[in-house]
Design an enzyme around this catalytic site. Structure first.
Site, PDB file in Angstrom:
ATOM      1  N   GLU A  86      -7.151  26.061   4.760  1.00 23.56           N
ATOM      2  CA  GLU A  86      -6.439  26.747   5.511  1.00 23.56           C
ATOM      3  C   GLU A  86      -5.413  27.395   5.075  1.00 23.56           C
ATOM      4  O   GLU A  86      -5.052  27.944   6.544  1.00 23.56           O
ATOM      5  CB  GLU A  86      -5.113  24.750   5.886  1.00 23.56           C
ATOM      6  CG  GLU A  86      -6.101  24.117   5.902  1.00 23.56           C
ATOM      7  CD  GLU A  86      -6.092  23.846   7.576  1.00 23.56           C
ATOM      8  OE1 GLU A  86      -6.074  24.954   7.857  1.00 23.56           O
ATOM      9  OE2 GLU A  86      -7.829  23.539   7.351  1.00 23.56           O
ATOM     10  N   SER A 484       7.843 -40.918  19.396  1.00 20.50           N
ATOM     11  CA  SER A 484       8.543 -41.235  18.220  1.00 20.50           C
ATOM     12  C   SER A 484       9.229 -40.457  16.975  1.00 20.50           C
ATOM     13  O   SER A 484      10.216 -40.814  16.480  1.00 20.50           O
ATOM     14  CB  SER A 484       7.487 -42.447  17.217  1.00 20.50           C
ATOM     15  OG  SER A 484       7.055 -43.465  18.534  1.00 20.50           O
TER      16      SER A 484
END
Length: 882
Positions: A86, A484
Site C-alpha cells: 500500500e 399455588s
C-alpha cells in the site's frame, strides 16, 4: 532570449495562481477538516461482547467486527506486507507521496480514467475515517488536505496503528485483527505468510478480492502482495514460492461463542441499549460480564430442554415432518429390509435426501434425518450430517401415537407401528446416556430463572426451548397465572395477622352463592380430597386450596394485597377477589423468583440484576455492580466485604468461577436491602415450604400408628437427597400453567411450563408400559414416565430438580439458622394445642415467641411411647407405584 522572459513570467504567474487556488481550496475545505482533538482521540467502533461471569463469550453485538490491536500486537510480517503493498515510502513522505501522485496523474492523462494509484496509507486512512470512496476531484483534494493535517498531529506509528485497526476488509471485518478471525478463525499472530498476504491484499477492494467471495481473484492479489514483499526484500524467494503455492484455507468464521445463551445475551443487550443507546452500545467496545456462571447456565438450559422433551414425549408422537417416499409392500417370503423403494418413485439417493434436509433448519439438539430402513424394533436413518445412525428400540419405544393433549394411543410393538421408510423425522442425542432417539419439536414452552437470594444476582436465565424459534423471553416477559406458587405469600400474610404453623383451619368444600351472577362458586382442592380440620403447616405442604381461601377471608383482601406488594408484586396486577388466594394473578417467573428470594434470605427485598461489571475494549473496568444486599447490620462494611470476598474466592477456586474480588472497591459501602417481613415470618414460611418438598411423619402399616404424609413437591427431597431445601408447586385452573419455585440456602429458582396459546391445557398422560417393561432405568419420576394430570410437580418441578442437581453438586448442606424470637413447643398433632404426650399424637413446632398456644389438648387416647421423626420407611414413589 526574447521568448524566455515571457515564459518565465507565465510560469511564475501560473505558480502564483496555482498557489492561490490551492490556498483558496484549503480555506474552503478547512471547516470540513477534522479537529486535532478528534484525531488525537479516535474511538474505534468496536462491537459489544457479552461474557459469562467466568469469562466465556456468550454473544457479540454490532454490525462491524473489530478486534483492536496495538502496534506491538501486530506481527512484523503483516506490517511489511501492508507497507510493501500500500505505501512502501510511508515513513518517508509527509502524508502525500509526490511520486505516487505523479504516477496517478500520468495514468489519468494517458488513459482518461481515474485509477486507484496515488493514495498513501495516510490518505486511505483519511478517506476511511472522514470521506467516501466516491471518485471526484473535490474528494481527492479533501483527502490530501486531511492526510497532511493528520501527519501534523499524529506520529507515523499512531497513523499505522489506526490504519491496521480501521480499514475495511470485507464481510463486516474492520481491521486486521477482525479479518484474521473472520477469514481464518485465528489470532493475527497465528497466521501463516500466505494468510497474511491474503488479508494484506484486501484494502484495495475488500468486496471483490476476499478469499470467500472470489477465491480466484484473491489468489491473484495474494501473489501481487508476495511479489511486492519480495521486491522490498521482506521475504526470500523460497518463502515467496511456498506462500504463492499454498492452498486457499479461508472460510467464514463467526465470533467464537463459548456459551450459547441467547436469552441471557438478549436481556443484557437490551439493558446496555437502555443505558447507552443502541449506537453507543453496539460500537463502544464494551465487554459486559454477566452475573451468571457458565456452569449454572448450561445446567439450566439442559434442564429446560430435557423437561420439555419429557413432557412432549409422554403425550405421544405426532408423526414425521414429511413422507419423502412410500415404501413398497414386501412380497410373500421377501425380507422387508430389502424393500427400499416406492412404486411411484424410487428411493431417494443421498444427494436428494441431503437437499431436502437442507430445507429443515436444525433446532437446538434436534436434527433432521430420513428413515432409510425399518426393522422389527429398530430403524436406520440418514441425517443431515451425511451419517447413518441406528436407532434401536430404546430410542423408539416411547413413541405411542398422540391423539390430543389428554389422550395417547396404544404402545407400539414394532418400529413399523411408528414410522415407515422414507419418513423425514427429527432425531436427537439424549443428554444422560448419549443414545440417539426418534424425537420431535416440543410444542409446550418453558422457562427457568435462578437468583442469588442475598443480592439478586441472576445465576441462570432460560426463556424457552429455542431462542432461534422464538425470541420471546418467557422468564422475564411472560405474565402467566401463578397458581399455588402464590400460597407462601398468602400464608406469610396470615402469620402477620395472628396465625401460627399450628393454627387449625377447616379443609372442607366451599359452596358460595353469588347473588349478582346467580352462580355458585365451588373451588376445589386438587386432587379433590378434604382432610377436615388441618394445621396450617400441613395445609401448605399439601397445597390445600380451600384452606388458602379461608385464610384470605380471615385476613381480608386489602391486607393480603398490601402484604403481597412487599415481595415486589405490582399492586395493579394483583386480583382483588378471593381467587387471589389460588393464584389467579399473572406474573412473570422473574417476579415470582424475586418474591421467593425474600423468603429465602430472611425477609429482605432484593432486586434482580444481570450485569456484574462492564469493561472497555482494553479490559479496564468501567462499572461494577453494587446491589443492595440482605443483611441485618450493614454498618460492618469492611467485615462484610472481606467475608463475601473470601466466599467468592473459594467458590472461584472450587467451581471455576470468575474471581470478582479483583474488581471490587475494598472500602465500598454495602447497601442494605429493605426489610419487608420479619426474620421470624420468613423462617416460618420457609419451614412450611420445607414440609412441601419431603415426606413427613413416620410410616407404619398400622393405620393407628401411621403419621406419614408427603408434600406436593416430595420428589425434590427424594431425588436430591438434601435436607436444606424448600419449595412450592403451582398449578392453575385446568392445568394451563405449571410452576415450581424452591431454594437452597444460597440459590433460589423458579421454573414454568405451559403453552404460548393460553387457552390450551397441559392435559394428562397415561402410563406407557413400554418404558416400564423394556427399560426400567428409563422409567423415572422426573422423566417421561410420569402419569396422570399434569401439574407443577410433574410438568415444572423436574426441570428445577435437574438444575439443582448440577448447581448444588459439591455444595455442602447447611444447618438451618433459627432467628432470635423463635421457640419450639410440643403440640398435639390434631388440635395444635399444647400437650405433654410423647407419642405419635405429639410433635414439636416452631412459634414466634408470644404466639405459642397456651391451652392444653384434652387427652383422648392412651399414651403410646412412639418417637416422632420425619424419616419415611420407604419412598412415596414406591407407595404410589406399588
Amino acid at each position: 532570449m526574447k521568448f524566455l522572459k515571457p515564459l518565465l513570467l507565465t510560469l511564475l504567474a501560473g505558480g502564483v495562481f496555482g498557489l492561490l487556488a490551492l490556498t483558496s481550496l484549503y480555506f474552503y475545505i478547512k471547516p470540513e477538516l477534522p479537529s486535532v482533538s478528534v484525531l488525537k482521540d479516535v474511538r474505534l467502533q468496536t462491537p459489544m461482547k457479552i461474557y459469562s461471569q467466568d469469562g466465556l463469550l456468550i454473544s457479540q453485538f454490532g454490525v462491524k467486527r473489530r478486534i483492536p490491536l496495538s502496534l506491538d500486537d501486530v506481527p512484523d510480517t503483516l506490517i511489511h506486507a501492508v507497507l510493501a503493498t500500500e505505501d512502501s515510502r510511508f515513513y518517508e513522505h509527509p502524508g502525500i507521496d509526490p511520486i505516487g501522485m505523479a504516477r496517478a496523474v500520468v495514468n489519468l492523462v494517458l488513459t482518461g480514467e481515474k485509477g486507484q494509484g496515488g493514495s498513501t496509507l495516510t490518505m486511505q486512512l483519511a478517506r476511511g475515517f472522514f470521506l467516501t470512496r466516491e471518485k471526484t476531484y473535490i474528494r481527492k483534494l479533501k483527502e490530501i488536505f486531511i492526510a497532511w493535517h493528520m501527519e501534523q498531529v499524529l506520529t507515523k506509528d499512531e497513523i499505522l496503528a489506526l490504519y491496521l485497526n480501521k480499514i475495511e476488509l470485507g464481510h463486516r471485518a474492520f481491521g486486521f485483527g477482525a479479518a484474521a478471525q473472520v477469514y481464518y478463525g485465528k489470532d493475527v499472530s497465528e497466521l501463516t505468510l500466505a494468510q497474511i498476504a491474503t488479508i494484506a491484499g484486501l484494502p484495495k477492494a475488500p468486496s471483490t478480492l476476499n478469499p470467500i467471495s472470489n477465491p480466484e481473484r484473491s489468489l491473484e492479489r495474494r501473489k501481487v502482495v508476495l511479489l511486492r514483499m519480495l521486491d522490498e526484500r521482506y521475504i526470500s524467494p523460497a518463502e515467496f514460492e511456498a506462500a504463492a503455492n499454498a492452498p486457499v484455507t479461508a472460510k467464514k468464521h463467526g465470533a467464537e461463542i463459548e456459551l450459547d445463551a441467547p436469552y441471557l445475551a438478549d436481556l443484557i443487550y437490551n439493558e446496555m441499549v437502555e443505558l447507552y443507546g443502541k449506537e453507543e452500545a453496539e460500537t463502544g467496545g464494551y465487554q459486559v460480564y454477566a452475573t451468571v456462571p457458565s456452569r449454572m447456565q448450561k445446567a439450566a438450559q439442559q434442564a429446560v430442554v430435557r423437561n420439555l422433551h419429557d413432557y412432549d414425549e409422554r403425550h405421544g408422537y405426532r408423526g414425521p415432518i414429511d413422507q419423502l417416499w412410500t415404501p413398497l409392500d414386501a412380497e410373500e417370503g421377501q425380507d422387508p429390509d430389502l424393500v427400499t423403494h416406492s412404486l411411484d418413485n424410487p428411493a431417494w439417493n443421498e444427494s436428494q435426501m441431503l437437499d431436502r434436509m437442507a430445507q429443515v433448519q436444525p433446532i437446538g439438539s434436534l436434527r433432521p434425518a430420513v428413515v432409510t430402513r425399518v426393522s422389527e424394533q429398530s430403524i436406520m436413518v440418514f441425517d443431515n450430517q451425511a451419517s447413518y445412525r441406528l436407532i434401536d428400540w430404546d430410542g423408539l419405544m416411547w413413541a405411542r401415537p398422540y391423539i390430543d393433549d389428554s389422550h395417547q394411543g396404544e404402545e407400539p410393538k414394532t418400529a413399523s407401528d411408528i414410522v415407515t421408510e422414507g419418513a423425514l423425522v427429527w432425531i436427537r442425542q439424549r443428554q444422560d446416556d448419549q443414545i440417539w432417539q426418534l424425537s420431535q419439536f416440543p410444542r409446550a414452552s418453558g422457562a427457568l430463572v435462578a437468583l442469588d437470594p442475598f443480592d439478586g444476582a441472576a445465576k441462570a436465565v432460560v426463556g424457552g426451548y429455542s431462542f432461534y424459534e422464538s425470541q420471546f423471553n418467557r422468564a422475564t416477559q411472560a405474565k402467566r397465572q401463578v397458581g399455588s406458587n402464590i400460597k407462601p405469600f398468602i400464608y406469610s400474610a396470615a402469620l402477620e395477622n395472628g396465625y401460627t404453623l399450628a393454627s387449625v383451619i377447616n379443609d372442607a368444600p366451599i359452596n358460595q352463592w353469588d347473588a349478582r351472577t346467580g352462580v355458585a362458586w365451588r373451588p376445589q382442592n386438587s386432587p379433590a380430597i378434604y382432610d377436615g380440620p388441618i394445621r396450617m403447616r400441613i395445609a401448605l405442604g399439601k397445597s390445600k386450596n380451600v384452606v388458602s381461601i379461608r385464610l384470605l377471608r380471615a385476613i381480608g383482601i386489602d391486607a393480603a394485597v398490601e402484604h403481597l406488594t412487599k415481595f415486589g408484586f405490582v399492586r395493579e396486577e394483583i386480583p382483588r377477589d378471593e381467587t387471589l388466594s389460588l393464584g389467579s394473578g399473572s406474573h412473570t417467573p422473574l417476579e415470582v423468583v424475586t418474591g421467593m428470594a425474600t423468603i429465602a434470605n430472611g425477609g429482605f427485598a432484593v432486586q434482580p440484576y444481570f450485569i456484574e461489571r462492564i469493561a472497555n475494549e482494553m479490559g479496564d473496568t468501567l462499572w461494577v455492580a453494587n446491589p443492595s444486599v440482605a443483611c441485618d447490620d450493614c454498618a460492618l462494611t469492611a467485615q462484610t466485604d472481606v467475608a463475601k470476598d473470601d466466599i467468592e474466592a473459594r467458590l472461584a477456586a472450587e467451581f471455576g468461577l470468575l474471581d470478582t474480588t479483583q474488581s471490587r472497591t475494598p472500602d465500598r459501602e454495602v447497601r442494605q436491602a429493605p426489610r419487608v417481613i420479619s426474620a421470624q415470618n420468613a423462617f416460618l414460611v420457609k419451614e412450611m415450604m420445607r414440609t412441601a418438598v419431603r415426606g413427613n411423619g413416620r410410616y407404619s402399616e398400622d393405620p393407628e400408628q401411621n403419621t406419614y404424609w408427603v408434600g406436593t413437591g416430595w420428589r425434590a427431597r427424594n431425588l436430591l437427597q438434601r435436607t436444606d431445601l424448600a419449595g412450592k408447586t403451582g398449578t392453575t385452573n385446568d392445568s394451563k400453567d405449571a410452576w415450581f419455585s424452591g431454594f437452597s440456602p444460597h440459590l433460589v429458582a423458579t421454573t414454568w411450563v405451559g403453552f404460548d396459546d393460553m387457552s390450551r391445557t397441559l392435559g394428562r398422560a397415561s402410563r406407557n408400559q413400554n418404558l416400564i417393561n423394556a427399560n426400567p432405568s428409563r422409567f423415572n419420576w422426573i422423566g417421561n414416565a410420569m402419569i396422570g394430570a399434569e401439574d407443577g410437580a410433574k410438568a415444572a418441578q423436574p426441570a428445577w430438580i435437574r438444575f439443582m442437581q448440577v448447581a448444588l453438586d459439591g455444595v455442602p448442606e447447611e444447618a438451618k439458622p433459627v432467628p432470635d424470637g423463635i421457640i419450639t413447643v410440643r403440640i398435639d398433632r390434631d388440635t395444635g394445642k399444647l400437650t405433654n404426650r410423647t407419642d405419635r399424637t405429639a410433635l414439636f413446632e416452631y412459634f414466634i415467641e408470644g404466639t405459642e398456644p397456651t391451652v392444653y389438648a384434652q387427652p383422648d387416647e392412651p399414651v403410646d411411647p412412639f418417637v416422632e421423626d420425619d424419616t419415611p420407611r420407604r419412598s412415596p414413589a414406591e407407595d404410589e407405584i406399588f
